[in-house]
Design a protein around this motif. Structure first.
Motif, PDB file in Angstrom:
ATOM      1  N   SER A  14      -7.459  19.987 -14.101  1.00 29.69           N
ATOM      2  CA  SER A  14      -8.834  20.304 -13.727  1.00 29.69           C
ATOM      3  C   SER A  14      -8.852  21.546 -12.849  1.00 29.69           C
ATOM      4  CB  SER A  14      -9.454  19.131 -12.956  1.00 29.69           C
ATOM      5  OG  SER A  14      -8.815  18.984 -11.697  1.00 29.69           O
ATOM      6  N   ARG A  15     -10.023  22.135 -12.669  1.00 32.66           N
ATOM      7  CA  ARG A  15     -10.148  23.300 -11.805  1.00 32.66           C
ATOM      8  C   ARG A  15      -9.717  22.958 -10.384  1.00 32.66           C
ATOM      9  NH1 ARG A  15     -15.725  26.329 -12.246  1.00 32.66           N
ATOM     10  NH2 ARG A  15     -14.882  26.432 -14.373  1.00 32.66           N
ATOM     11  N   ARG A  16     -10.085  21.782  -9.932  1.00 35.37           N
ATOM     12  CA  ARG A  16      -9.718  21.361  -8.579  1.00 35.37           C
ATOM     13  C   ARG A  16      -8.198  21.210  -8.455  1.00 35.37           C
ATOM     14  NH1 ARG A  16     -12.758  16.288  -6.018  1.00 35.37           N
ATOM     15  NH2 ARG A  16     -14.417  17.862  -6.128  1.00 35.37           N
ATOM     16  N   THR A  17      -7.557  20.647  -9.484  1.00 40.50           N
ATOM     17  CA  THR A  17      -6.101  20.483  -9.451  1.00 40.50           C
ATOM     18  C   THR A  17      -5.403  21.844  -9.398  1.00 40.50           C
ATOM     19  OG1 THR A  17      -6.224  18.404 -10.676  1.00 40.50           O
ATOM     20  CG2 THR A  17      -4.100  19.557 -10.663  1.00 40.50           C
ATOM     21  N   ILE A  18      -5.908  22.779 -10.177  1.00 41.16           N
ATOM     22  CA  ILE A  18      -5.318  24.126 -10.183  1.00 41.16           C
ATOM     23  C   ILE A  18      -5.438  24.755  -8.799  1.00 41.16           C
ATOM     24  CG2 ILE A  18      -5.532  26.460 -11.120  1.00 41.16           C
ATOM     25  CD1 ILE A  18      -6.467  25.143 -13.756  1.00 41.16           C
ATOM     26  N   ASP A  19      -6.621  24.625  -8.180  1.00 38.79           N
ATOM     27  CA  ASP A  19      -6.822  25.185  -6.832  1.00 38.79           C
ATOM     28  C   ASP A  19      -5.872  24.520  -5.826  1.00 38.79           C
ATOM     29  OD1 ASP A  19      -8.762  26.865  -7.765  1.00 38.79           O
ATOM     30  OD2 ASP A  19     -10.446  25.584  -7.176  1.00 38.79           O
ATOM     31  N   THR A  20      -5.642  23.219  -5.994  1.00 38.05           N
ATOM     32  CA  THR A  20      -4.747  22.494  -5.091  1.00 38.05           C
ATOM     33  C   THR A  20      -3.311  22.983  -5.246  1.00 38.05           C
ATOM     34  OG1 THR A  20      -6.157  20.519  -5.164  1.00 38.05           O
ATOM     35  CG2 THR A  20      -3.865  20.219  -4.461  1.00 38.05           C
ATOM     36  N   LEU A  21      -2.874  23.203  -6.495  1.00 35.02           N
ATOM     37  CA  LEU A  21      -1.527  23.700  -6.751  1.00 35.02           C
ATOM     38  C   LEU A  21      -1.327  25.106  -6.191  1.00 35.02           C
ATOM     39  CD1 LEU A  21      -1.021  22.444 -10.423  1.00 35.02           C
ATOM     40  CD2 LEU A  21       0.063  21.536  -8.361  1.00 35.02           C
TER      41      LEU A  21
END
Length: 273
Positions: A14-21
């Protein structure tokens, strides 16, 4: 590893997961792309500048054998500045590939107008050996490069086991001197190159043949070869790349003597006479 945003979303990030990574440093932003933590900083920096790594820089990214060279080799768009420390390979309106680093086929085409033809041959040999370049792709490249490079690429081979071997083999082939790679000689073993009938050329890399045991083994092999009518020349990485002019002179002197064309058994008989 490098990824596009679409690839990451295709893997159900997800976009949020990418930002977290990215925040955790697991992924790094590289212009419009994302890079893993292990990706070379040189490649990441070039992408952040809006440039596309190619030639030697792309070859190192793909794990190909690379001849010595300096600078970051890039392709760019006309409005993107290329730092003086970089090696520019021209401009493009639209990058022709999906991934931002030039593929082996594309980097070889770019290298053809940047490197010595023999160095381009090293890249081609390595890409063929690793299965990263197919003969059909090489045919296309041959039709798009200058003639001196085309002569080299016509002789590209997947049989080479090192960049030094590629360069020396191609040197002989371009001069129509008979040479075979990775030849098994009874009583000696497998040799890197057999030139003519009796001249063994061994290419010693920086990582091998340096210890005492390796030195003794090599000299024992050379002695066995001599007893069977062969003679051996050993070339180091430095001799092939750092001292190539002197090495060419040495090789030319030996070929001029035509001793390599004499069959081993005939040489032995001449010594006994």
């Amino acid at each position: 590893m490098l990824y596009t945003y679409r690839q990451l979303r295709g893997e159900r990030y997800s976009r949020r997961t990418i930002d977290t990574l990215v925040a955790a440093g697991t992924l790094r932003r590289a212009g419009r792309f994302f890079a893993s933590r292990s990706e070379d900083d040189v490649v990441v920096e070039a992408l952040r500048r809006g440039l596309r790594p190619t030639c030697l820089t792309a070859a190192e990214h793909h794990g190909l054998w690379i001849p010595p060279g300096s600078g970051t080799h890039v392709h760019g768009r006309r409005r993107v500045d290329v730092p003086d420390s970089y090696v520019g390979h021209g401009w493009h309106r639209v990058w022709p590939e999906d991934l931002p680093v030039a593929s082996p086929a594309l980097l070889i085409e770019h290298a053809a107008r940047c490197l010595d033809p023999l160095d381009v041959g090293i890249l081609a040999d390595s890409a063929l050996r690793q299965g990263r370049l197919h003969e059909s792709q090489l045919d296309v490249i041959r039709g798009a490069v200058p003639r001196p490079v085309r002569r080299v690429l016509t002789r590209a081979s997947a049989s080479a086991e090192s960049g030094t071997e590629s360069k020396v083999r191609l040197y002989f082939q371009l001069r129509n001197i008979p040479v075979r790679a990775q030849v098994e000689i009874p009583g000696v073993g497998r040799v890197d190159l057999l030139v003519g009938r009796r001249w063994i050329v061994e290419l010693d890399s920086r990582a091998h043949h340096t210890g005492e045991s390796g030195y003794e083994y090599d000299r024992e092999r050379d002695g066995c070869a001599l007893q069977l009518g062969y003679f051996t020349t050993r070339l180091t990485h430095t001799m092939v790349f750092g001292q190539w002019g002197q090495t060419q002179t040495r090789l030319a002197q030996i070929t001029a003597s035509r001793q390599h064309l004499l069959p081993p058994e005939r040489w032995i008989r001449s010594r006994r006479a």
